[in-house]
Design an enzyme around this catalytic site. Structure first.
Site, PDB file in Angstrom:
ATOM      1  N   TRP A 152       9.524  30.801   2.453  1.00  0.00           N
ATOM      2  CA  TRP A 152       9.786  30.190   1.152  1.00  0.00           C
ATOM      3  C   TRP A 152       9.759  28.698   1.428  1.00  0.00           C
ATOM      4  CZ3 TRP A 152      13.361  26.971  -1.291  1.00  0.00           C
ATOM      5  CH2 TRP A 152      13.290  26.960  -2.700  1.00  0.00           C
ATOM      6  N   GLY A 159      15.904  28.048   7.231  1.00  0.00           N
ATOM      7  CA  GLY A 159      16.922  27.026   6.997  1.00  0.00           C
ATOM      8  C   GLY A 159      16.276  25.663   6.845  1.00  0.00           C
ATOM      9  N   LYS A 171      17.132  36.585 -17.044  1.00  0.00           N
ATOM     10  CA  LYS A 171      16.261  37.699 -16.625  1.00  0.00           C
ATOM     11  C   LYS A 171      14.867  37.519 -17.206  1.00  0.00           C
ATOM     12  CE  LYS A 171      17.906  39.036 -13.968  1.00  0.00           C
ATOM     13  NZ  LYS A 171      19.224  38.882 -13.394  1.00  0.00           N
ATOM     14  N   LYS A 198      14.917  35.744  -2.859  1.00  0.00           N
ATOM     15  CA  LYS A 198      16.128  36.512  -3.142  1.00  0.00           C
ATOM     16  C   LYS A 198      17.390  35.840  -2.613  1.00  0.00           C
ATOM     17  CE  LYS A 198      18.182  40.327  -4.461  1.00  0.00           C
ATOM     18  NZ  LYS A 198      18.336  40.454  -5.913  1.00  0.00           N
TER      19      LYS A 198
HETATM   20  O1  M6R Z   1      23.016  36.254  -3.516  1.00  0.00           O
HETATM   21  P1  M6R Z   1      23.690  35.561  -4.660  1.00  0.00           P
HETATM   22  O2  M6R Z   1      24.337  36.492  -5.604  1.00  0.00           O
HETATM   23  O3  M6R Z   1      24.649  34.491  -4.210  1.00  0.00           O
HETATM   24  O4  M6R Z   1      22.524  34.838  -5.458  1.00  0.00           O
HETATM   25  C1  M6R Z   1      22.793  34.004  -6.542  1.00  0.00           C
HETATM   26  C2  M6R Z   1      21.540  33.721  -7.327  1.00  0.00           C
HETATM   27  O5  M6R Z   1      20.586  33.114  -6.508  1.00  0.00           O
HETATM   28  C3  M6R Z   1      20.927  34.981  -7.941  1.00  0.00           C
HETATM   29  O6  M6R Z   1      21.842  35.652  -8.749  1.00  0.00           O
HETATM   30  C4  M6R Z   1      19.691  34.602  -8.794  1.00  0.00           C
HETATM   31  O7  M6R Z   1      20.079  33.859  -9.905  1.00  0.00           O
HETATM   32  C5  M6R Z   1      18.916  35.857  -9.211  1.00  0.00           C
HETATM   33  N1  M6R Z   1      17.507  35.651  -8.982  1.00  0.00           N
HETATM   34  C6  M6R Z   1      19.039  36.173 -10.662  1.00  0.00           C
HETATM   35  O8  M6R Z   1      18.327  37.311 -11.013  1.00  0.00           O
END
Ligand code: M6R
Length: 607
Positions: free
Chosen positions: A74, A99, A483, A602
């Site tokens: 990424w 990182g 979403k 992700k």
């Molecule tokens: O792993 P985390 O729950 O800390 O991630 C937080 C956000 O990056 C994550 O919820 C992101 O907004 C998703 N792509 C939403 O669908």
């Protein structure tokens, strides 16, 4: 972000590396690459875009070798290109990195002064060049890696491979997760246990500042002070880490469908056997001891926290602050006495949330977390970590993790209500009974898939959409808009219904679908008034409600979708289903990449 893997194997490692990268691709898909020791010499294959491009390249240009490292990227420093793709090599060393090396400009300047030029725009190449420089000064591979790691600021999970060293990998971790997998005469390194699940069920998680010297038969770990460190070898449940679509077209579809099961599991873990008490499996958590709760998270997890604010305040009378982690960490907020801080994260590795947690360490009375990955940094650095039991979530758009987060947060709010004497026995019994029925109610909502699909075909024609909700439905409106935009690329915004007239109503015209999420609760009539205001201006209202709501609203809406009825307190969990399915089917109708939407990853382990 970025996934890394390393294998010291008994057989050819290229297929194993690619398969492990496939399981890590959710962490980034801008480019992918592997390096192996081919007759003792480092050799690389790298390709821009998804892993499939690397697989294709390997068909035409295979890469032999029984030791190798791999990376799925990424992009942070430097555009996605073959040159910027990992592994980065400088003479006898190749390295993969997850990182950001924050002092890479200073280190680059140091190298430039020594007459050493970079070929790429990345911070990672700097690491490889420095290791080469140290090796040229006569340091062994291990000494050179240690010398360079010592100089690095920022976050890294690194894995090194060296020319002529068939039985050596060096792995290091600070700020980004890294696991060592123990095989039988083989050894593995991976960003997470999911990557290694088909290879081994014996995992050692490196701690902050650890360096591991890995051979096929041994792992020697030193801690941040250079002292020998004894890290536990854990047996993981590989079944839980298995990654397949189970017959669904996308991971997201599978994960949406799994919600009745995983919510059931979460409930089972936090309710007494007879289901009549909230039962925390770990040391007692008494909310009567706290005067305030501070909830911090990012993205979808932040919307789960916004929802939980309503629950904690309304059910338990506990004042709650909710913050976006990236703002909280630099705002330096005063933390009032007797504040418990709660961090919510699916991955447990989100850099901003972790930094916010570290800010609260020593300031908050207690650090709690609600996570999906129990071995994650956020879980390990909390006084009490509560897993949500959602299982591996691979689709970049969070679905089952969101509803499991909500379920656990609601159980905590009920626990708080009990601890603080704010709820009657009857109301507690009613809500717990509704919670026990939740998996079945969600199943009924999932059966309406055909309606969501039909509606999504019409939504797919829009360029913009608005989402409205009041009270507990406001955070859900935010989640619905997130979403939709993240996977269908339709621009969507959400507002508290009452805010519409303060500005956004100017956006309403015949082309603007307005998704109104409104079960027939105490605030329903007010929302219907806002809906009328939209329709009076030619806006197209897509009303998501229950049967009493549909009857009360009349038939004026553009489309009405009718969900099963549920206690209004639980409605955010149920109404997540239409939010998810509308976004999913809209994305499918538009032909976007549902599981790996553009520009996203992700696990967001960089700032
Ligand atoms: O792993 P985390 O729950 O800390 O991630 C937080 C956000 O990056 C994550 O919820 C992101 O907004 C998703 N792509 C939403 O669908």
């Amino acid at each position: 972000m970025c996934g890394i893997v390393g294998v010291l194997g008994k057989h050819e490692v290229a297929p194993t590396l690619v398969e492990a990268l496939r399981r890590l691709e959710y962490r980034g898909y801008d480019s992918a690459g592997i390096a192996t020791l081919n007759d003792g010499r480092l050799d690389r294959r790298r390709a821009v875009g998804k892993l499939v491009n690397l697989s294709d390249l390997l068909v035409h240009e295979p890469l032999p070798g029984k030791a190798g490292i791999g990376h799925t990227r990424w992009a942070t420093h430097g555009a996605p290109s073959v040159t910027n793709a990992h592994p980065h090599q400088a003479g006898p060393v190749a390295v993969v990195h997850n990182g950001i090396i924050e002092n890479y400009r200073d280190l680059r300047a140091e190298l430039a002064e020594a007459g050493i030029a970079h070929e790429t725009d990345t911070d990672t190449e700097t690491v490889a060049l420095l290791v080469r420089m140290h090796m040229e000064k006569g340091e062994s591979a291990e000494e050179a890696a240690r010398s360079v790691i010592d100089k690095l600021d920022g976050a890294y999970a690194l894995c090194f491979l060296f020319d002529g060293e068939e039985d050596l990998m060096i792995a290091a971790r600070k700020g980004s997760p890294l696991a060592i997998g123990h095989g039988d005469g083989e050894m593995f390194v991976g960003s997470d246990a999911i990557a290694l699940a088909p290879l081994t069920d014996r995992i050692t998680y490196l701690e902050e500042g650890d360096i591991a010297v890995v051979t096929r038969t041994s792992v020697v770990i030193t801690d941040r002070y250079g002292n020998a460190a004894n890290r536990e070898v854990r047996k993981i449940q590989t079944a839980k880490a298995m990654v397949d679509k189970a017959g669904h077209k996308h991971f997201m579809a599978k994960e949406i469908a799994e919600q009745p099961t995983v919510i059931g599991e979460a409930l089972q873990n936090y309710l007494s056997d007879d289901g009549t008490r909230v039962d925390l499996p770990q040391e007692a958590l008494n909310f009567a001891a706290y005067d305030r709760l501070s909830l911090v998270a990012c993205g979808t997890a932040y919307y789960a926290c916004l929802t939980a604010k309503y629950w904690f305040e309304q059910l338990a009378g506990l004042p709650v602050d909710v913050d976006i982690a990236s703002e909280f960490r630099y705002r330096e907020p005063p933390i009032p006495q007797n504040t418990a801080a709660l961090f919510v994260s699916q991955s447990g590795e989100t850099a901003d949330t972790l930094a916010a947690l570290r800010y609260c360490d020593g300031r908050a009375a207690r650090i709690l977390s609600v996570v999906n990955v129990s071995e994650s940094s956020i879980a390990r650095e909390s006084d009490l970590a509560l897993p949500i039991h959602a299982g591996a979530e691979i689709g970049v758009a969070s679905t089952k993790a969101f509803t499991c987060q909500l379920t656990v947060l609601l159980l905590l709010a009920l626990k708080a209500a009990g601890d603080r004497g704010m709820i009657t026995t009857e109301r507690m019994a009613d809500l717990l009974s509704a919670l026990r029925g939740l998996p079945a109610t969600i199943n009924n909502a999932l059966e309406l898939d055909g309606d969501f699909k039909k509606t999504a075909r019409r939504l797919a024609e829009a360029d913009n959409a608005l989402f409205l909700g009041r009270g507990l439905m406001f955070p859900l409106a935010l989640e619905g808009a997130l979403k939709l935009k993240e996977i269908s690329y339709i621009h969507a915004e959400a507002y508290a219904s009452g805010e519409l007239k303060h500005g956004p109503i100017a956006l309403i015209d015949k082309k603007m679908p307005v998704v109104v999420m409104a079960p027939k609760d105490a605030l329903f009539d007010k929302t219907v008034s806002n809906m009328q205001e939209v329709m009076a201006r030619g806006g197209k209202v897509l009303l998501i409600t229950d049967r009493p709501g549909a009857e009360a609203a009349g038939g004026d809406a553009w489309i009405t979708l009718t969900l099963p009825q549920i206690d209004p307190v639980l409605s955010p969990i149920l109404y997540a289903i239409p939010a998810q399915l509308l976004a999913y089917h809209t994305a499918v109708a538009k032909g976007t990449d549902v599981d790996q939407p553009r520009n996203l990853a992700k696990s967001v382990t960089v700032e």
